[in-house]
Design a protein around this motif. Structure first.
Motif, mmCIF file in Angstrom:
data_model
loop_
_atom_site.group_PDB
_atom_site.id
_atom_site.type_symbol
_atom_site.label_atom_id
_atom_site.label_comp_id
_atom_site.label_asym_id
_atom_site.label_seq_id
_atom_site.Cartn_x
_atom_site.Cartn_y
_atom_site.Cartn_z
ATOM 1 N N GLY A 111 0.792 -1.217 0.000
ATOM 2 C CA GLY A 111 0.000 0.000 0.000
ATOM 3 C C GLY A 111 0.825 1.267 0.000
ATOM 4 N N ASP A 166 0.035 4.794 -1.808
ATOM 5 C CA ASP A 166 -1.357 4.802 -2.206
ATOM 6 C C ASP A 166 -2.005 6.111 -1.778
ATOM 7 N N THR A 190 -6.558 4.611 5.798
ATOM 8 C CA THR A 190 -7.395 3.419 5.917
ATOM 9 C C THR A 190 -6.592 2.307 6.579
ATOM 10 N N ARG A 215 -7.361 -2.932 3.594
ATOM 11 C CA ARG A 215 -7.047 -2.571 2.209
ATOM 12 C C ARG A 215 -6.362 -3.722 1.493
ATOM 13 N N TRP A 220 -15.172 2.955 -7.797
ATOM 14 C CA TRP A 220 -14.024 3.845 -7.610
ATOM 15 C C TRP A 220 -14.187 5.088 -8.467
ATOM 16 N N ILE A 278 -14.830 -1.964 5.828
ATOM 17 C CA ILE A 278 -14.484 -1.188 4.651
ATOM 18 C C ILE A 278 -15.518 -0.080 4.425
ATOM 19 N N GLN A 282 -14.976 2.937 6.589
ATOM 20 C CA GLN A 282 -13.832 3.765 6.212
ATOM 21 C C GLN A 282 -14.123 4.650 5.000
#
Length: 174
Positions: A92, A95, A100, A105, A128, A170, A173
């Motif tokens: 990550g 990113d 998060t 993730r 997204w 998730i 977040q």
């Protein structure tokens, strides 16, 4: 290319390259592959820039080119091979979605990576990129019914892999 065409191309790339890279990362699950995918997309856009300028929405043209390049790359046999036993700790790093839970993730990205290319593209575009069903169908060149069914199947696969508790984490977040 004319000088003014190069200037408009440079302006477009400067304004959209980061967004294309984030979308490519979500599609590929790997920053290096995402960078390669974006470079391939930008090269194709450069060659067709006059045609891109004539279309109404250069951003949609770029996104469609990115998706086509991604789907083409998944058809190449050497892209299907993965020799990694463990997800790297730095998966990550860099990113843009800071803040998060890295564990959540990582699990989400791993689950997303397990989806077929077309289904993954539909989920990335819908959730997204926040595209409508009609926009996704137009980008992928398929029916709205196909987008809806791929979305449903993809979300079900994610639910099966992640479980209800992970999906709740998730969602919190977001």
């Amino acid at each position: 290319m004319l000088a003014i065409d190069e200037a408009s191309y440079g302006e477009f790339v400067g304004g959209r390259q980061r967004a294309l890279l984030r979308t490519a990362f979500l599609l590929t699950g790997d920053w290096h592959l995402a960078e390669d995918l974006v470079q391939e997309t930008l090269a194709k856009l450069y060659v067709a820039w006059r045609r891109v300028l004539r279309c109404e929405n250069a951003e949609a043209y770029a996104r469609k080119t990115l998706l086509n390049a991604y789907i083409d790359s998944t058809r190449r046999p050497w892209r299907r091979e993965r020799s990694v036993d463990v997800v790297p700790e730095q998966a990550g790093a860099g990113d843009p979605a800071d803040g998060t839970d890295p564990g959540a993730r990582g699990q989400l990205l791993a689950a997303l990576a397990g989806l077929p290319a077309g289904r993954r593209a539909v989920l990335v575009l819908r959730f997204w990129e926040d595209q409508s069903v009609e926009q996704v169908a137009d980008l992928l060149g398929c029916s709205t019914g196909n987008v809806k069914s791929q979305t449903s199947r993809g979300l079900q696969q994610l639910r099966d892999v992640l479980g209800p508790q992970m999906l709740a984490t998730i969602e919190e977040q977001r």
